[in-house]
Each structure stands twice: as structure tokens, then as C-alpha cells.
Design an enzyme around this catalytic site. Structure first.
Site, PDB file in Angstrom:
ATOM      1  N   LYS A  13      47.301  49.463  35.144  1.00 37.21           N
ATOM      2  CA  LYS A  13      46.351  49.787  36.225  1.00 37.21           C
ATOM      3  C   LYS A  13      46.965  49.470  37.570  1.00 37.21           C
ATOM      4  O   LYS A  13      47.880  48.638  37.699  1.00 37.21           O
ATOM      5  CB  LYS A  13      45.034  49.026  36.065  1.00 37.21           C
ATOM      6  CG  LYS A  13      45.128  47.488  36.075  1.00 37.21           C
ATOM      7  CD  LYS A  13      45.139  46.843  37.440  1.00 37.21           C
ATOM      8  CE  LYS A  13      45.386  45.346  37.346  1.00 37.21           C
ATOM      9  NZ  LYS A  13      45.761  44.684  38.590  1.00 37.21           N
ATOM     10  N   ASP A 140      40.670  41.331  33.674  1.00 32.34           N
ATOM     11  CA  ASP A 140      41.113  42.733  33.699  1.00 32.34           C
ATOM     12  C   ASP A 140      41.043  43.405  32.327  1.00 32.34           C
ATOM     13  O   ASP A 140      41.287  44.613  32.218  1.00 32.34           O
ATOM     14  CB  ASP A 140      42.581  42.826  34.179  1.00 32.34           C
ATOM     15  CG  ASP A 140      42.731  42.500  35.658  1.00 32.34           C
ATOM     16  OD1 ASP A 140      41.710  42.423  36.364  1.00 32.34           O
ATOM     17  OD2 ASP A 140      43.887  42.322  36.087  1.00 32.34           O
TER      18      ASP A 140
HETATM   19  O1  C5P Z   1      40.835  36.349  34.265  1.00 32.58           O
HETATM   20  P1  C5P Z   1      42.297  36.074  34.228  1.00 32.58           P
HETATM   21  O2  C5P Z   1      42.688  35.127  33.122  1.00 32.58           O
HETATM   22  O3  C5P Z   1      43.152  37.292  34.243  1.00 32.58           O
HETATM   23  O4  C5P Z   1      42.624  35.329  35.579  1.00 32.58           O
HETATM   24  C1  C5P Z   1      43.846  34.655  35.787  1.00 32.58           C
HETATM   25  C2  C5P Z   1      43.703  33.736  36.977  1.00 32.58           C
HETATM   26  O5  C5P Z   1      43.577  34.499  38.178  1.00 32.58           O
HETATM   27  C3  C5P Z   1      42.462  32.854  36.947  1.00 32.58           C
HETATM   28  O6  C5P Z   1      42.696  31.671  36.240  1.00 32.58           O
HETATM   29  C4  C5P Z   1      42.235  32.597  38.432  1.00 32.58           C
HETATM   30  O7  C5P Z   1      43.133  31.603  38.910  1.00 32.58           O
HETATM   31  C5  C5P Z   1      42.649  33.896  39.078  1.00 32.58           C
HETATM   32  N1  C5P Z   1      41.509  34.811  39.281  1.00 32.58           N
HETATM   33  C6  C5P Z   1      40.595  34.520  40.280  1.00 32.58           C
HETATM   34  N2  C5P Z   1      39.527  35.348  40.478  1.00 32.58           N
HETATM   35  C7  C5P Z   1      39.372  36.467  39.732  1.00 32.58           C
HETATM   36  C8  C5P Z   1      40.299  36.794  38.726  1.00 32.58           C
HETATM   37  C9  C5P Z   1      41.359  35.942  38.518  1.00 32.58           C
HETATM   38  O8  C5P Z   1      40.727  33.502  40.983  1.00 32.58           O
HETATM   39  N3  C5P Z   1      38.340  37.259  39.970  1.00 32.58           N
END
Ligand code: C5P
Length: 311
Positions: A13, A140
Site C-alpha cells: 500500500k 494496517d
Molecule cells: O499497529 P502497528 O503494530 O502496525 O503499529 C506499529 C507502531 O506504530 C505502534 O506500536 C505505534 O508506535 C505506531 N503507531 C502509532 N499510531 C498508529 C499506528 C501505529 O503510533 N495509528
């Protein structure tokens, strides 16, 4: 009906808009995140095995963890747990999406593993339950399942499909190295604090949504934005050289993809995309360059029609 082996194709993406709010009490950031699936794919093959095992092939395979920290392994374990069975599966990831590049490659593998294991095990998990597991695995991952284009709110996991009225031509330049998504969000917070900036509530841009609906690359180029771009550039300053090379070669828009460090270039046509790609390769400012189109379908078995329009 269960099968011997199932292969699922899942797209990368780009975020054509990534509006980021302030940090929430749970550490995540509120988003208005306009996802567009692009035609670079990982393929996840699930085969019956005595125990959970991960293998990976492709140019970046050496950077992919093969233990239970791999998001595809966690997806298989989560699905197995939901159905009270063992995760006795060999997952092979044929990786074409840049690793740690801001293109949701790990999320794609998780969505692919879920769909592949569900078909292999004949567990027939309802779509809304698959979406729930995806949201637990990462912000994601639900979009990797759905594909097409969608507005993600909350931490990015709550999706509303977006209509796309045409095909967009893109070029992607993978950088030499990766960026950690949490580190980029931390840098975003640091830069906002240093500037004494109050972060507004993130909102989707109506102009950008109209441009997607119209399939109009010029209008889309004028509307794209990525609030994480200053943070990614602060941590990876040489990306500015790559962005400049793409702009000078005729890109309608040049931006960091998600948290980076992959950079994305919107082109007016397939021919212009080839010219931008050649110029980026000649610039010596990036590792690999790919051209592709968007939107692309979400996770789907390679021997079945895609379900990209069914969130
Ligand atoms: O959800 P995911 O594991 O992909 O997110 C990885 C990191 O990215 C989270 O631990 C956070 O630090 C950051 N993040 C965030 N806000 C979001 C998505 C991700 O701060 N909406």
C-alpha cells in the site's frame, strides 16, 4: 473442504493521505489514513506440516524474521487459537514488497497467512471475524485483507471503502536501509513538541477523495499529504535527494510512503512512470526502483477471484 496447499497474493500500500493526530493514552496516534493498494505483491503459501515453520524467498528475504515474531506466524497462531486447533503449518513467504519500507509488507504477510490458513484448514472464518483478527495483529493489516482504496480511522484499522475512478501510475524507490514505524511516530511527536504545535484532529481531505473518485492523477497529486514525512526525513535525511530526483524527472507528486523510507512518485502515464524510474535509477540515491499501478485487489488465493470490493 480442506486442501494440501494454498497460495494467497497480497498487495503493498501507499498512503495518499496520512493525517496524524496527537498520541492517544494507549500510545497509538489517531489517524485519517487514505490507503491505496498498489500492484507489488507478496505471496504466502500455507502447506500442512508437523509444526509451525516460516521460510522466505525474494531479494529482501535475509531481513525477514523466521521465528514467532513474524506477523504471518502470529496470524496463523491467532487463527488456530480461535478455532481451538494447532498451528501446524508451513508458511512460505515469496517477498516482493520492500521490508521495513512503509508499504505494509509485514501486514500483507499477516493478511495472506490468515486467508491461506483459513482455506487450508477449511475453518471458513466469517469475513468480519477475519477483520477482527487483522485489527488485533496491526493497524494496517485489515487494509491488506481488503485492498482497493479505503479510509482508515481510529489507529488506521477502522475502514470505509473508497471508490476509485481510474488507474494511477506509480513509481516506488526502496531506500538503502529501513525505518522503524514506532521511531518515526516518536520523531513526529518530538517535532510537534519542539515546534510548540498543537496537533489538530486528523480529517480526510474531501478534495483528495474526489480526485480518487474521478481517477484524476493531477488532482490527486495536488492533494496528497503525509504528516509523517518531516519525521521520516529528519531520521533519514538523504530521502530528500531521492524525492528531488523523482520530481525533476516529471513526477506529479513525490512523497514518503507511510513511515518510509520507501518513496512514492505519482506519474501522469505509464510512459512518464518509466522515465521517472530510469531517472531514479540513474540518480544513485536509492536501492531499487519499481513501477506499478493502483488500485490493486486485496488478499486473495491465486486460484480464486479476488474479494477486494468486499470489506
Ligand atoms: O499497529 P502497528 O503494530 O502496525 O503499529 C506499529 C507502531 O506504530 C505502534 O506500536 C505505534 O508506535 C505506531 N503507531 C502509532 N499510531 C498508529 C499506528 C501505529 O503510533 N495509528
Amino acid at each position: 473442504m480442506s486442501r494440501q496447499s494454498v497460495t494467497v497474493r497480497v498487495p503493498a500500500k501507499v498512503n495518499v493521505q496520512l493525517a496524524v493526530g496527537g498520541p492517544r493514552p494507549d500510545g497509538f496516534h489517531g489517524l485519517a489514513n487514505v490507503f491505496l493498494a498498489v500492484g507489488l505483491y507478496d505471496e504466502v503459501t500455507a502447506t500442512a506440516a508437523g509444526e509451525l515453520r516460516i521460510t522466505c524467498s525474494g531479494p529482501d528475504a535475509g531481513q525477514v524474521p523466521l521465528d514467532r515474531s513474524n506477523l504471518a506466524a502470529r496470524a496463523a497462531l491467532a487463527l488456530a487459537e480461535r478455532h481451538g486447533r494447532g498451528a501446524d503449518v508451513h508458511l512460505h513467504i515469496d517477498k516482493d514488497i520492500p521490508v521495513a519500507g512503509g508499504m505494509a509488507g509485514g501486514s500483507a504477510d499477516a493478511a495472506g497467512a490468515l486467508v491461506a490458513c483459513d482455506a487450508l484448514w477449511g475453518t471458513e472464518t466469517p469475513r468480519d471475524e477475519l477483520m477482527e483478527i487483522c485489527a488485533e495483529l496491526g493497524s494496517d493489516v485489515p487494509f491488506s485483507l481488503v485492498g482497493g482504496a479505503a479510509l482508515g480511522t481510529g489507529r488506521g484499522e477502522r475502514l470505509a471503502p473508497i471508490e476509485v475512478g481510474g488507474t494511477f501510475h506509480w513509481v516506488f524507490a526502496a531506500a538503502d536501509g529501513g525505518l522503524s514505524t514506532p521511531a518515526v511516530y516518536r520523531e513526529f511527536d518530538r517535532l510537534c513538541e519542539a515546534a510548540g504545535r498543537t496537533v489538530p484532529e486528523p480529517e480526510a481531505s474531501p478534495v483528495l477523495l474526489d480526485a480518487l473518485r474521478a481517477g484524476d492523477p493531477k488532482a490527486l497529486a495536488d492533494a496528497v499529504s503525509n504528516d509523517l514525512q518531516p519525521a521520516a526525513l529528519s531520521l533519514f535525511p538523504s530521502l530528500a535527494d531521492t524525492l528531488r530526483a523523482g520530481s525533476e524527472a516529471g513526477a506529479l507528486a513525490a512523497l514518503v510512503s507511510g513511515s518510509g523510507p520507501t518513496t512514492a512518485y505519482l506519474a501522469a502515464s505509464a510512459e512518464s512512470a518509466r522515465e521517472i524510474a530510469d531517472a531514479l535509477r540513474a540518480s544513485g540515491t536509492c536501492r531499487t526502483v519499481r513501477t506499478t499501478t493502483a488500485p490493486a485487489p486485496g488478499a486473495h488465493p491465486t486460484d480464486a477471484p479476488d474479494r477486494s470490493s468486499a470489506p
